[in-house]
Design an enzyme around this catalytic site. Structure first.
Site, PDB file in Angstrom:
ATOM      1  N   VAL A  78       0.850  -1.194   0.000  1.00  0.00           N
ATOM      2  CA  VAL A  78       0.000   0.000   0.000  1.00  0.00           C
ATOM      3  C   VAL A  78       0.887   1.245   0.000  1.00  0.00           C
ATOM      4  CG1 VAL A  78      -2.005  -1.069   1.091  1.00  0.00           C
ATOM      5  CG2 VAL A  78      -0.196  -0.101   2.530  1.00  0.00           C
ATOM      6  N   ALA A  79       2.140   1.074  -0.407  1.00  0.00           N
ATOM      7  CA  ALA A  79       3.099   2.179  -0.425  1.00  0.00           C
ATOM      8  C   ALA A  79       3.075   2.840  -1.799  1.00  0.00           C
ATOM      9  CB  ALA A  79       4.497   1.666  -0.069  1.00  0.00           C
ATOM     10  N   ARG A  80       4.062   2.550  -2.616  1.00  0.00           N
ATOM     11  CA  ARG A  80       4.125   3.001  -4.005  1.00  0.00           C
ATOM     12  C   ARG A  80       4.620   1.830  -4.843  1.00  0.00           C
ATOM     13  NH1 ARG A  80       1.378   6.362  -2.399  1.00  0.00           N
ATOM     14  NH2 ARG A  80       1.483   8.647  -2.602  1.00  0.00           N
ATOM     15  N   ASP A 113      -2.183  -2.742  -3.958  1.00  0.00           N
ATOM     16  CA  ASP A 113      -3.028  -1.575  -4.172  1.00  0.00           C
ATOM     17  C   ASP A 113      -2.323  -0.574  -5.083  1.00  0.00           C
ATOM     18  OD1 ASP A 113      -5.505  -0.109  -3.532  1.00  0.00           O
ATOM     19  OD2 ASP A 113      -4.129   1.355  -2.640  1.00  0.00           O
ATOM     20  N   GLU A 124       1.698   2.102 -13.290  1.00  0.00           N
ATOM     21  CA  GLU A 124       0.363   2.390 -12.781  1.00  0.00           C
ATOM     22  C   GLU A 124      -0.262   3.499 -13.606  1.00  0.00           C
ATOM     23  OE1 GLU A 124      -1.404   4.262  -8.711  1.00  0.00           O
ATOM     24  OE2 GLU A 124      -0.045   2.555  -8.420  1.00  0.00           O
ATOM     25  N   HIS A 167      -5.307   1.384  -6.605  1.00  0.00           N
ATOM     26  CA  HIS A 167      -4.836   2.474  -5.730  1.00  0.00           C
ATOM     27  C   HIS A 167      -6.028   3.031  -4.942  1.00  0.00           C
ATOM     28  CE1 HIS A 167      -1.251   5.446  -5.414  1.00  0.00           C
ATOM     29  NE2 HIS A 167      -1.899   5.369  -4.266  1.00  0.00           N
TER      30      HIS A 167
END
Length: 331
Positions: free
Chosen positions: A245-247, A271, A276, A295
Site C-alpha cells: 500500500v506504499a508506491r 493496491d 500504474e 490504488h
C-alpha cells in the site's frame, strides 16, 4: 461569490480566510471538503474556486490555500500566499523549491489515511489467511469442496514504514497474537511493533527470512525504490504474502512476476503497481493468488472530514501566532 474591486482584482478585505482549489479526489465532490472546513470555521470566510479563472483570481490575495495540488503557473499568481495545505499525504508532486523560495509553509494530510488503509491491509492479510479467493472461485463454479486455509495467530508480520499508516496497521494486528517487526529509518525512535529495525542489509534480510506477511507502507525514496527486488524475494519465505500500500516502484515488478511464476511467494495484495495504472495485458492480472485494487486503499468517506480538522486547526494556530503548524513539511 468572489468579490472584485473596480480594477477586476479581489480586494484584500474580501480575500478568503481559506481558499479551496477546485480539484477533488477519490471521486468525491470538492464541495464536501469546503463545507467540512466551513463547519469547523463558521466565523471565517471559506471560498471554493470552481473554475480555472476563479482560482487564478482568488489565489492573488489568498494567504491560506488548500488543495490536492498547486501548479507552478497558479503559484506564480499567488502574491500573498503564506500557507498551502496539501490534501495528500505525499508532497513530491508540488513545486517545493518554488514554495520554499516564496517562504510558503506547506502541510500535508499525514494521518488522514491511517484507519482506512489499516483496515485495507488487515482485510488483505485475513483474505490470504483464510484463502477467500479460493472459496470465491469454488462458489463461482458452484462447487462444494473443502480447501486448506491458514491461521494468522503466531505469524510474523513485518511492516516497512512506521508512519501513521504503519502504526495503524500495527495497532489493528495487536489482537491477533502475531509477532510484529517494524522497519524505519530511525529505529532508535522505537515504535508500536515488537521489534524495530533499520534498513541495514543484514537486519532487513534477517527480518525477511522470518516474515510470513510483508506490509509495505513506506514513502518512495532512494532507499525504498526497488527495496523488494529479486534478492529480497529469494530471501523471504516462499509461503509469505506481500501487501503493498506504499508506491509501486518499492517493488521490482519483474522480480515479483518471476517469484509468482516460480511459486516463491504464496501471494500478493497490490493496491499500487509499477507501472500504474496496470496495463490490460500485464501478467500480474493473470495470477489467481494476486489481489489487485486500483490504488483504492486510500478511499474513505471520512477523507474530507479528517482533512478539514487539520486545516481548521492550522488556521487557528496562525491566528494565535503559533508558527508550528500541524503536519508541517516545509520549511
Amino acid at each position: 461569490m468572489i468579490a472584485l474591486d473596480e480594477d477586476g482584482d479581489m480586494s484584500e478585505a474580501d480575500a478568503p480566510d481559506v481558499l479551496v482549489l477546485r480539484r477533488g479526489t477519490h471521486g468525491m465532490p470538492v464541495e464536501q471538503y469546503a463545507d467540512a472546513i466551513r463547519e469547523r470555521l463558521p466565523d471565517r470566510r471559506v471560498e471554493l474556486a470552481r473554475t480555472p479563472a476563479a482560482e487564478r483570481e482568488a489565489i492573488r490575495s489568498a494567504t491560506f490555500a488548500t488543495g490536492m495540488t498547486l501548479e507552478r503557473d497558479l503559484l506564480e499568481a499567488a502574491d500573498a500566499l503564506e500557507v498551502f495545505a496539501c490534501a495528500y499525504a505525499g508532497t513530491g508532486h508540488l513545486p517545493l523549491e518554488e514554495l520554499e523560495e516564496r517562504d510558503v509553509a506547506v502541510t500535508n494530510a499525514s494521518g488522514v489515511h491511517g484507519p482506512n488503509i489499516g483496515e485495507h491491509v488487515l482485510g488483505a492479510i485475513l483474505g490470504f489467511v483464510r484463502r477467500f479467493h479460493v472459496g470465491r472461485r469454488r462458489q463461482d463454479r458452484r462447487e462444494w469442496r473443502h480447501y486448506r486455509a491458514h491461521e494468522l495467530q503466531g505469524s510474523t508480520v513485518t511492516i516497512v514504514g512506521l508512519g501513521a499508516i504503519g502504526e495503524a496497521v500495527a495497532e489493528r494486528l495487536e489482537p491477533f497474537g502475531v509477532e510484529t517487526i517494524g522497519v524505519r529509518y530511525t529505529p532508535e525512535k522505537g515504535g508500536p511493533t515488537d521489534e524495530v529495525i533499520g534498513f541495514e542489509d543484514k537486519a532487513f534480510d534477517d527480518a525477511l527470512a522470518r516474515t510470513d506477511y510483508l506490509v509495505l507502507a513506506c514513502p518512495l525514496t532512494e532507499t525504498t525504490r526497488g527495496l523488494i527486488d529479486r534478492e529480497a524475494l529469494v530471501t523471504i519465505d516462499p509461503e509469505a504474502v506481500l501487501v503493498n500500500v506504499a508506491r509501486g516502484p518499492v517493488v521490482d515488478t519483474d522480480a515479483l512476476v518471476a517469484a509468482l511464476r516460480s511459486n516463491r511467494l504464496r501471494g500478493a495484495a497490490l493496491d499500487v503497481t509499477d507501472p500504474e495504472p496496470l496495463p490490460e495485458d500485464h501478467p500480474l492480472w493473470t495470477f489467481e493468488n494476486v489481489q489487485i485494487t486500483p490504488h483504492n486503499a486510500g478511499h474513505t468517506p471520512e477523507y474530507y472530514e479528517r482533512l478539514a480538522d487539520i486545516v481548521a486547526e492550522n488556521v487557528r494556530r496562525r491566528e494565535d501566532g503559533d508558527d508550528a503548524l500541524e503536519n508541517q513539511v516545509l520549511p
